[in-house]
Design a protein around this motif. Structure first.
Motif, PDB file in Angstrom:
ATOM      1  N   GLN A   1      11.530 -22.373  -1.371  1.00 60.51           N
ATOM      2  CA  GLN A   1      10.960 -21.041  -1.243  1.00 60.51           C
ATOM      3  C   GLN A   1      11.095 -20.303  -2.571  1.00 60.51           C
ATOM      4  O   GLN A   1      12.152 -20.310  -3.191  1.00 60.51           O
ATOM      5  CB  GLN A   1      11.689 -20.259  -0.141  1.00 60.51           C
ATOM      6  CG  GLN A   1      11.070 -18.942   0.219  1.00 60.51           C
ATOM      7  CD  GLN A   1       9.867 -19.080   1.127  1.00 60.51           C
ATOM      8  OE1 GLN A   1       9.568 -20.186   1.573  1.00 60.51           O
ATOM      9  NE2 GLN A   1       9.183 -17.991   1.386  1.00 60.51           N
ATOM     10  N   VAL A   2      10.011 -19.667  -2.989  1.00 62.71           N
ATOM     11  CA  VAL A   2      10.002 -18.889  -4.220  1.00 62.71           C
ATOM     12  C   VAL A   2       9.471 -17.495  -3.912  1.00 62.71           C
ATOM     13  O   VAL A   2       8.445 -17.363  -3.246  1.00 62.71           O
ATOM     14  CB  VAL A   2       9.107 -19.555  -5.292  1.00 62.71           C
ATOM     15  CG1 VAL A   2       9.045 -18.687  -6.542  1.00 62.71           C
ATOM     16  CG2 VAL A   2       9.624 -20.939  -5.630  1.00 62.71           C
ATOM     17  N   GLN A   3      10.166 -16.501  -4.366  1.00 66.01           N
ATOM     18  CA  GLN A   3       9.691 -15.124  -4.241  1.00 66.01           C
ATOM     19  C   GLN A   3       9.312 -14.616  -5.626  1.00 66.01           C
ATOM     20  O   GLN A   3      10.070 -14.790  -6.582  1.00 66.01           O
ATOM     21  CB  GLN A   3      10.748 -14.241  -3.604  1.00 66.01           C
ATOM     22  CG  GLN A   3      11.018 -14.585  -2.142  1.00 66.01           C
ATOM     23  CD  GLN A   3      11.970 -13.616  -1.486  1.00 66.01           C
ATOM     24  OE1 GLN A   3      12.873 -13.090  -2.126  1.00 66.01           O
ATOM     25  NE2 GLN A   3      11.781 -13.391  -0.197  1.00 66.01           N
ATOM     26  N   LEU A   4       8.154 -13.967  -5.695  1.00 65.76           N
ATOM     27  CA  LEU A   4       7.623 -13.508  -6.966  1.00 65.76           C
ATOM     28  C   LEU A   4       7.429 -11.992  -6.927  1.00 65.76           C
ATOM     29  O   LEU A   4       6.877 -11.465  -5.956  1.00 65.76           O
ATOM     30  CB  LEU A   4       6.278 -14.184  -7.249  1.00 65.76           C
ATOM     31  CG  LEU A   4       6.295 -15.714  -7.232  1.00 65.76           C
ATOM     32  CD1 LEU A   4       4.862 -16.252  -7.344  1.00 65.76           C
ATOM     33  CD2 LEU A   4       7.153 -16.257  -8.344  1.00 65.76           C
ATOM     34  N   VAL A   5       7.871 -11.320  -7.976  1.00 65.16           N
ATOM     35  CA  VAL A   5       7.734  -9.869  -8.069  1.00 65.16           C
ATOM     36  C   VAL A   5       7.138  -9.514  -9.431  1.00 65.16           C
ATOM     37  O   VAL A   5       7.764  -9.755 -10.472  1.00 65.16           O
ATOM     38  CB  VAL A   5       9.087  -9.165  -7.890  1.00 65.16           C
ATOM     39  CG1 VAL A   5       8.897  -7.652  -8.015  1.00 65.16           C
ATOM     40  CG2 VAL A   5       9.705  -9.522  -6.545  1.00 65.16           C
ATOM     41  N   GLU A   6       5.934  -8.928  -9.386  1.00 65.42           N
ATOM     42  CA  GLU A   6       5.268  -8.516 -10.612  1.00 65.42           C
ATOM     43  C   GLU A   6       5.668  -7.107 -11.007  1.00 65.42           C
ATOM     44  O   GLU A   6       6.021  -6.278 -10.157  1.00 65.42           O
ATOM     45  CB  GLU A   6       3.737  -8.546 -10.434  1.00 65.42           C
ATOM     46  CG  GLU A   6       3.157  -9.873 -10.021  1.00 65.42           C
ATOM     47  CD  GLU A   6       2.975  -9.996  -8.516  1.00 65.42           C
ATOM     48  OE1 GLU A   6       2.128 -10.785  -8.077  1.00 65.42           O
ATOM     49  OE2 GLU A   6       3.695  -9.288  -7.777  1.00 65.42           O
ATOM     50  N   SER A   7       5.562  -6.826 -12.302  1.00 66.43           N
ATOM     51  CA  SER A   7       5.798  -5.479 -12.813  1.00 66.43           C
ATOM     52  C   SER A   7       5.036  -5.311 -14.125  1.00 66.43           C
ATOM     53  O   SER A   7       4.576  -6.295 -14.709  1.00 66.43           O
ATOM     54  CB  SER A   7       7.295  -5.226 -13.039  1.00 66.43           C
ATOM     55  OG  SER A   7       7.810  -6.125 -14.006  1.00 66.43           O
ATOM     56  N   GLY A   8       4.931  -4.059 -14.558  1.00 71.33           N
ATOM     57  CA  GLY A   8       4.313  -3.791 -15.849  1.00 71.33           C
ATOM     58  C   GLY A   8       2.919  -3.208 -15.781  1.00 71.33           C
ATOM     59  O   GLY A   8       2.366  -2.810 -16.811  1.00 71.33           O
ATOM     60  N   GLY A   9       2.323  -3.162 -14.592  1.00 69.80           N
ATOM     61  CA  GLY A   9       0.995  -2.580 -14.487  1.00 69.80           C
ATOM     62  C   GLY A   9       1.025  -1.090 -14.751  1.00 69.80           C
ATOM     63  O   GLY A   9       2.023  -0.412 -14.499  1.00 69.80           O
ATOM     64  N   SER A  10      -0.091  -0.581 -15.264  1.00 64.80           N
ATOM     65  CA  SER A  10      -0.137   0.830 -15.618  1.00 64.80           C
ATOM     66  C   SER A  10      -1.574   1.244 -15.881  1.00 64.80           C
ATOM     67  O   SER A  10      -2.491   0.421 -15.811  1.00 64.80           O
ATOM     68  CB  SER A  10       0.713   1.061 -16.871  1.00 64.80           C
ATOM     69  OG  SER A  10       0.744   2.426 -17.246  1.00 64.80           O
ATOM     70  N   ALA A  23       8.899 -11.893 -12.087  1.00 67.91           N
ATOM     71  CA  ALA A  23      10.230 -12.457 -11.913  1.00 67.91           C
ATOM     72  C   ALA A  23      10.263 -13.311 -10.657  1.00 67.91           C
ATOM     73  O   ALA A  23       9.814 -12.870  -9.587  1.00 67.91           O
ATOM     74  CB  ALA A  23      11.247 -11.338 -11.819  1.00 67.91           C
ATOM     75  N   ALA A  24      10.801 -14.504 -10.785  1.00 69.24           N
ATOM     76  CA  ALA A  24      10.860 -15.441  -9.663  1.00 69.24           C
ATOM     77  C   ALA A  24      12.299 -15.659  -9.214  1.00 69.24           C
ATOM     78  O   ALA A  24      13.218 -15.713 -10.031  1.00 69.24           O
ATOM     79  CB  ALA A  24      10.250 -16.778 -10.066  1.00 69.24           C
ATOM     80  N   SER A  25      12.464 -15.763  -7.915  1.00 69.28           N
ATOM     81  CA  SER A  25      13.775 -16.086  -7.371  1.00 69.28           C
ATOM     82  C   SER A  25      13.902 -17.594  -7.263  1.00 69.28           C
ATOM     83  O   SER A  25      12.920 -18.325  -7.349  1.00 69.28           O
ATOM     84  CB  SER A  25      13.942 -15.447  -5.993  1.00 69.28           C
ATOM     85  OG  SER A  25      13.017 -16.034  -5.091  1.00 69.28           O
ATOM     86  N   GLY A  26      15.122 -18.065  -7.020  1.00 62.71           N
ATOM     87  CA  GLY A  26      15.314 -19.487  -6.806  1.00 62.71           C
ATOM     88  C   GLY A  26      15.671 -20.238  -8.073  1.00 62.71           C
ATOM     89  O   GLY A  26      15.458 -19.759  -9.184  1.00 62.71           O
TER      90      GLY A  26
END
Length: 123
Positions: A1-10, A23-26
């Motif tokens: 299982q992989v969780q992905l969280v994006e950031s930086g949009g503006s 950023a990915a977990s695992g």
């Protein structure tokens, strides 16, 4: 299982730059090829860029070639999308995705997706 969280949009003006992060977990991040897709309102989700597991190979959609750069840091479990010379038509929600399969630009082949980050480019 992989969780992905994006950031930086503006919100950014045309001609400007942004760097998106995912950023990915695992512990198995390096076993996945990573990609960015984007989806504008009322349109289908489109491939933007992909990077191989080691980072040695990258591929881009023609619409972003020469302006966007995908990279990854396997020590930090993070993939990046550097976007330069942004255009209003780059406005979309940008999604990070991971695949355990071969490199490709078909969304349905990706196993894991983030929730997306909004990029808006004003003219």
């Amino acid at each position: 299982q992989v969780q992905l969280v994006e950031s930086g949009g503006s919100l950014v003006q045309a001609g400007g730059s942004l760097r998106l992060s995912c950023a990915a977990s695992g512990r198995t991040f390096s076993s996945y090829a990573m990609a960015w897709f984007r989806q504008a309102p009322g349109k289908e989700r489109l491939f933007v860029a992909i990077i191989s597991r080691s980072g040695a190979s990258t591929y881009y959609a023609d619409s972003v070639k020469g302006r966007f750069t995908i990279s990854r840091d396997n020590a930090k479990n993070t993939v990046y999308l550097q976007m330069n010379t942004l255009k209003p038509e780059d406005t979309a929600v940008y999604y990070c995705a991971a695949t355990s399969g071969s490199l490709g630009n078909v969304a349905e082949t990706y196993n894991y997706w983030g929730r997306g980050t909004q990029v808006t480019v004003s003219s």
